[in-house]
Design a protein around this motif. Sequence first.
Motif, PDB file in Angstrom:
ATOM      1  N   UNK A  34      46.357  41.535  46.746  1.00 49.33           N
ATOM      2  CA  UNK A  34      45.256  42.207  46.231  1.00 49.33           C
ATOM      3  C   UNK A  34      43.839  41.719  47.463  1.00 49.33           C
ATOM      4  N   UNK A  35      44.280  40.141  47.596  1.00 48.44           N
ATOM      5  CA  UNK A  35      42.681  40.117  48.230  1.00 48.44           C
ATOM      6  C   UNK A  35      42.715  40.303  49.225  1.00 48.44           C
ATOM      7  N   UNK A  69      40.058  36.085  37.917  1.00 47.80           N
ATOM      8  CA  UNK A  69      38.434  35.714  38.804  1.00 47.80           C
ATOM      9  C   UNK A  69      38.425  37.355  39.870  1.00 47.80           C
ATOM     10  N   UNK A  70      39.592  36.834  40.102  1.00 46.67           N
ATOM     11  CA  UNK A  70      39.568  38.313  41.552  1.00 46.67           C
ATOM     12  C   UNK A  70      39.518  39.165  40.971  1.00 46.67           C
ATOM     13  N   UNK A  71      40.330  39.423  40.228  1.00 51.43           N
ATOM     14  CA  UNK A  71      39.758  40.917  39.395  1.00 51.43           C
ATOM     15  C   UNK A  71      38.359  41.438  39.024  1.00 51.43           C
ATOM     16  N   UNK A 143      46.820  50.371  44.626  1.00 53.65           N
ATOM     17  CA  UNK A 143      48.345  51.154  45.686  1.00 53.65           C
ATOM     18  C   UNK A 143      48.089  49.762  45.822  1.00 53.65           C
ATOM     19  N   UNK A 144      49.703  48.825  46.168  1.00 51.47           N
ATOM     20  CA  UNK A 144      50.621  48.159  46.833  1.00 51.47           C
ATOM     21  C   UNK A 144      51.151  48.673  48.337  1.00 51.47           C
ATOM     22  N   UNK A 145      50.931  47.279  48.898  1.00 50.15           N
ATOM     23  CA  UNK A 145      51.002  47.856  50.358  1.00 50.15           C
ATOM     24  C   UNK A 145      50.785  48.619  50.884  1.00 50.15           C
ATOM     25  N   UNK A 146      51.186  49.147  52.470  1.00 45.88           N
ATOM     26  CA  UNK A 146      51.036  49.679  53.279  1.00 45.88           C
ATOM     27  C   UNK A 146      50.745  51.326  52.786  1.00 45.88           C
TER      28      UNK A 146
END
Length: 287
Positions: A34-35, A69-71, A143-146
């Motif tokens: 996510x980061x 915190x990231x969200x 969207x996870x990943x590539x």
Amino acid sequence: MKEITPRDWDHWPTPAQLSELSKKADGLFHYAVTALHWIEDQIDEHGRACQSWVFNNLTQEGGLGQLEDLYKLVLASFKNIDNPPRNEQRHRARLAGFQHVIGTILVLQEQLTISQIIALLADIPMGNLDVRHFMQQMRSVLIPGTITSFDDAIPQMHKSFRDYIMDRHAPAEFRVLTGHAHFVTARSCMEVIVKAGSRSDVILEYSVQHWYRHLWKAVDGDVTYEDERMWNLFQHMMEEAVVHVWATTYLMDLFIAVAATGWGLLKQHADKDKRQGISRLLRKVKL
């Protein structure tokens, strides 16, 4: 990190920045993914200007202390609610658009691609929110990943973000309530049906099969239905040309769901016209 860093950005990020990022992530894969997606979004949007602050925001402002915190950092990239808005009406419209899009993704009854979701949410005025741009902006949590194609990607929210955005820990301006999410999704489906004409595609099929299910779940979520757009759509749904579009699904399920909606309105002491509108719609269902 190498894959998202432009080739001509020499000596960025520094080894110290990467080390700090790795240390803060503390082995949590979803956190790191996510980061990195968020950093990529900032590079795409701000270019070299983000070099001076993007890692500081992550590592110093709590971005990697906890997932919450990231969200919050991701949400602030869309709309910084800590600063007074210059235009209150536009501010509210954008937040309503956020809740509409994210809420719809959360309550979808079937998997839809990004392009299909954009088509379903065509009732969101472009002046309020550019849905496609918004989803690109929020792809770090959607969207996870590539992916090879953004339009063909299927949003898959991580459970931690789903729980966060529907929980009291999320800022109230962004929090998604399940009942309201079903309500606006039902309204979007009805808009598709009313404007269908001779259209025949996945979005119309989804709308026909699920508009009443979303409506029923909205009642369970204690939505008040004080929405003129919805009642205007109900009027159009009773036009014969439109009835032929939606009365092709599981009629018993449809009848039960619409009847439950009427019962919910009765319990809410909704005005007589609204209750009668539901009754007229029920009479259009030929079991």
